[in-house]
Each structure stands twice: as structure tokens, then as C-alpha cells.
Design a protein around this motif. Structure first.
Motif, PDB file in Angstrom:
ATOM      1  N   UNK A 110      24.984  64.769  13.771  1.00  0.00           N
ATOM      2  CA  UNK A 110      24.648  65.619  14.912  1.00  0.00           C
ATOM      3  C   UNK A 110      25.186  65.082  16.229  1.00  0.00           C
ATOM      4  N   UNK A 111      25.686  63.840  16.241  1.00  0.00           N
ATOM      5  CA  UNK A 111      26.195  63.225  17.459  1.00  0.00           C
ATOM      6  C   UNK A 111      27.716  63.128  17.340  1.00  0.00           C
ATOM      7  N   UNK A 112      28.435  63.641  18.348  1.00  0.00           N
ATOM      8  CA  UNK A 112      29.898  63.643  18.279  1.00  0.00           C
ATOM      9  C   UNK A 112      30.484  62.313  18.730  1.00  0.00           C
ATOM     10  N   UNK A 113      31.819  62.237  18.818  1.00  0.00           N
ATOM     11  CA  UNK A 113      32.511  60.995  19.163  1.00  0.00           C
ATOM     12  C   UNK A 113      32.155  60.483  20.550  1.00  0.00           C
ATOM     13  N   UNK A 114      31.835  61.372  21.459  1.00  0.00           N
ATOM     14  CA  UNK A 114      31.530  60.995  22.838  1.00  0.00           C
ATOM     15  C   UNK A 114      30.068  60.613  23.034  1.00  0.00           C
ATOM     16  N   UNK A 115      29.291  60.608  21.964  1.00  0.00           N
ATOM     17  CA  UNK A 115      27.874  60.265  22.073  1.00  0.00           C
ATOM     18  C   UNK A 115      27.005  61.421  22.502  1.00  0.00           C
TER      19      UNK A 115
END
Length: 134
Positions: A110-115
Motif C-alpha cells: 500500500x506504500x509506494x516508492x516515495x513513502x
């Protein structure tokens, strides 16, 4: 930063859920769940890779299933070091680690590469198929 806090909250909630599901795992309060989540995260980041490397031949022979034992060991270690969080028994630790791994899988997806937390929005088309909104 939001991603780390989101994962921390999900991990603490997962520990509370695991303590509800397994009789051998006990959390004294919500505050102790947050503290245990921090310690479990530190152990998983620092100790787990070393243990994983040391047990790599066993892990290969068991086709990765020994990883559940390692995760259970990290949960057990957390329970031994904290007063408000306890883990009693091998199967409770392994079962709790399995449930926590599934919860962690959900949180990390649920959390992408950018946090940032990703929210997936879907809508149903007239043909009955679902499509993802951008």
C-alpha cells in the motif's frame, strides 16, 4: 515519513490482532503494541538478515519455509525483551509471525516508492469489468 508511520501503525495493529488470535501472545496495552512494533522492526532490519544468512542452507532445503521459523524467532525475541509484550511457545510465535507477515505484505504493497500511501480507486464499466482510475 508518512509511509514509515503508516507501516508502524499497521504493525502495531497487527500485533494487537495477533494477540487476539493466539493465546500464547499477549500485549499489555496499545502503547506496548507500538513499542513492540518498533523493536520488531529493528530486529527484522538488523538481526534477521544475519540469521537468514547463517541458516541459508536450511532455508534452501526447506524451499523458504524456514523463513517462518526465523520470523517466529524475531517475534519470540521481541517478547523476551519487552515487559508488556510476551510470546509463549514455538507454534504461537510461528503462527503469529505468519499472520504478521501477511499484514506486513498488505502494508508494504500500500506504500509506494516515495513513502506515500497509495489508494487504488476502481470503477465498474458498463461491460461489467473493473478498471483502475488514474
Amino acid at each position: 515519513m508518512r509511509g514509515i508511520i503508516f507501516r508502524w501503525i499497521i504493525s502495531a495493529g497487527g500485533l494487537l490482532l495477533v494477540s487476539y488470535l493466539f493465546d500464547g501472545i499477549k500485549v499489555a496495552s496499545v502503547g506496548w503494541a507500538f513499542i513492540a512494533a518498533i523493536f520488531l522492526g529493528i530486529f527484522n532490519a538488523m538481526i534477521r538478515p544475519v540469521v537468514f544468512l547463517l541458516t541459508l542452507p536450511i532455508n534452501v532445503l526447506t524451499m523458504g519455509l524456514f523463513t517462518l521459523v526465523i520470523n517466529g524467532l524475531m517475534l519470540f525475541l521481541t517478547g523476551k525483551l519487552l515487559a508488556g509484550f510476551s510470546v509463549e511457545g514455538f507454534w504461537s510465535a510461528v503462527g503469529g509471525a505468519l499472520v504478521l507477515s501477511l499484514i506486513s505484505l498488505f502494508a508494504n504493497s500500500s506504500v509506494n516508492e516515495n513513502g506515500r500511501v497509495d489508494v487504488v480507486q476502481m470503477r465498474r464499466r458498463s461491460s461489467g469489468r473493473w478498471e483502475r482510475l488514474k
